[in-house]
Design a protein around this motif. Structure first.
Motif, PDB file in Angstrom:
ATOM      1  N   THR A  36      13.443  -0.604  -0.197  1.00 28.89           N
ATOM      2  CA  THR A  36      12.800   0.619   0.291  1.00 28.89           C
ATOM      3  C   THR A  36      11.853   1.241  -0.726  1.00 28.89           C
ATOM      4  N   VAL A  49       6.220  -0.842  -1.542  1.00 31.18           N
ATOM      5  CA  VAL A  49       5.245  -0.679  -0.461  1.00 31.18           C
ATOM      6  C   VAL A  49       4.232  -1.830  -0.436  1.00 31.18           C
ATOM      7  N   SER A  50       4.125  -2.561  -1.553  1.00 34.86           N
ATOM      8  CA  SER A  50       3.215  -3.706  -1.626  1.00 34.86           C
ATOM      9  C   SER A  50       3.932  -4.876  -2.287  1.00 34.86           C
ATOM     10  N   ARG A  85       3.782  -5.445   7.997  1.00 36.44           N
ATOM     11  CA  ARG A  85       3.168  -4.101   8.025  1.00 36.44           C
ATOM     12  C   ARG A  85       3.943  -3.131   8.906  1.00 36.44           C
ATOM     13  N   ILE A  86       4.675  -3.658   9.877  1.00 35.76           N
ATOM     14  CA  ILE A  86       5.526  -2.802  10.707  1.00 35.76           C
ATOM     15  C   ILE A  86       6.527  -2.074   9.813  1.00 35.76           C
ATOM     16  N   PHE A  87       6.948  -2.752   8.752  1.00 34.00           N
ATOM     17  CA  PHE A  87       7.896  -2.185   7.798  1.00 34.00           C
ATOM     18  C   PHE A  87       7.177  -1.506   6.627  1.00 34.00           C
ATOM     19  N   LYS A  88       5.904  -1.222   6.822  1.00 37.87           N
ATOM     20  CA  LYS A  88       5.060  -0.564   5.817  1.00 37.87           C
ATOM     21  C   LYS A  88       4.998  -1.347   4.510  1.00 37.87           C
ATOM     22  N   LEU A  89       4.961  -2.674   4.635  1.00 41.41           N
ATOM     23  CA  LEU A  89       4.841  -3.556   3.477  1.00 41.41           C
ATOM     24  C   LEU A  89       3.513  -4.285   3.556  1.00 41.41           C
ATOM     25  N   ASN A  90       2.678  -4.075   2.556  1.00 34.98           N
ATOM     26  CA  ASN A  90       1.405  -4.765   2.447  1.00 34.98           C
ATOM     27  C   ASN A  90       1.614  -6.026   1.606  1.00 34.98           C
TER      28      ASN A  90
END
Length: 176
Positions: free
Chosen positions: A122, A125-126, A161-166
């Motif tokens: 969590t 983010v990238s 990206r749905i999980f806010k991961l780039n």
């Protein structure tokens, strides 16, 4: 406080200058260990390291280079993923909340697991996945850039990206 771009530049420069050299045959290009790196990567009895031990040595040296360059306040090495997963990122940039994974073998063996680690953590983010153009098997199949062009790989990156991961795949040794 390093930026992701600075970390990427340090890793790619270190790999290009010290570890890998481009080999080309029949319009195929791959990253091979430099003879000087193989001479440096020896066990205590002087024998050249092979495969898994060579990968561990190389990972450690890349991690040490990044940590030495930016310090342990900003860069965590072997940062645990989530709580109790027994997984870890190769290194993590606290400033930009970016995890880094270094794939020294065939990216097809590590890609999905690396993305899953990024989704599970969590704090992240990238995710930068460094890969090498890896020559594999008797036919000399190259795993690297082409792997990320496959529809399934593109879809996994998009779904992350749905999980806010780039997710950003980058070569350890850029062509330029």
């Amino acid at each position: 406080m390093p930026t992701d771009e600075e970390v990427v530049r340090v890793v790619q420069d270190f790999c290009r200058k010290n570890i890998f050299e481009k080999q080309t045959r029949n319009n195929n290009s791959w990253d091979d260990y430099k003879p000087s790196w193989l001479r440096e990567a020896r066990d205590p009895s002087g024998n050249e390291l092979r495969e898994e031990r060579l990968s561990r040595f190389t990972h450690k040296r890349i991690q040490d280079e990044v940590k030495q360059r930016f310090g342990s306040n900003d860069i965590s090495v072997e940062k645990p993923v989530g709580e109790g997963s027994n997984l870890a990122f190769d290194f993590w940039n606290r400033t930009d909340r970016t995890a880094y994974e270094v794939s020294l073998g065939a990216i097809k063996n590590e890609f999905e697991k690396d993305v899953l680690k990024g989704i599970l953590d969590t704090d992240t983010v990238s995710l930068v996945i460094f890969y090498r153009e890896y020559k594999f098997g008797k036919k000399g199949t190259i795993f690297g850039r082409k792997w990320f062009a496959q529809p399934s790989s593109k879809e996994i990156i998009e779904r992350a990206r749905i999980f806010k991961l780039n997710v950003q795949p980058l070569p350890l040794v850029p062509d330029h």
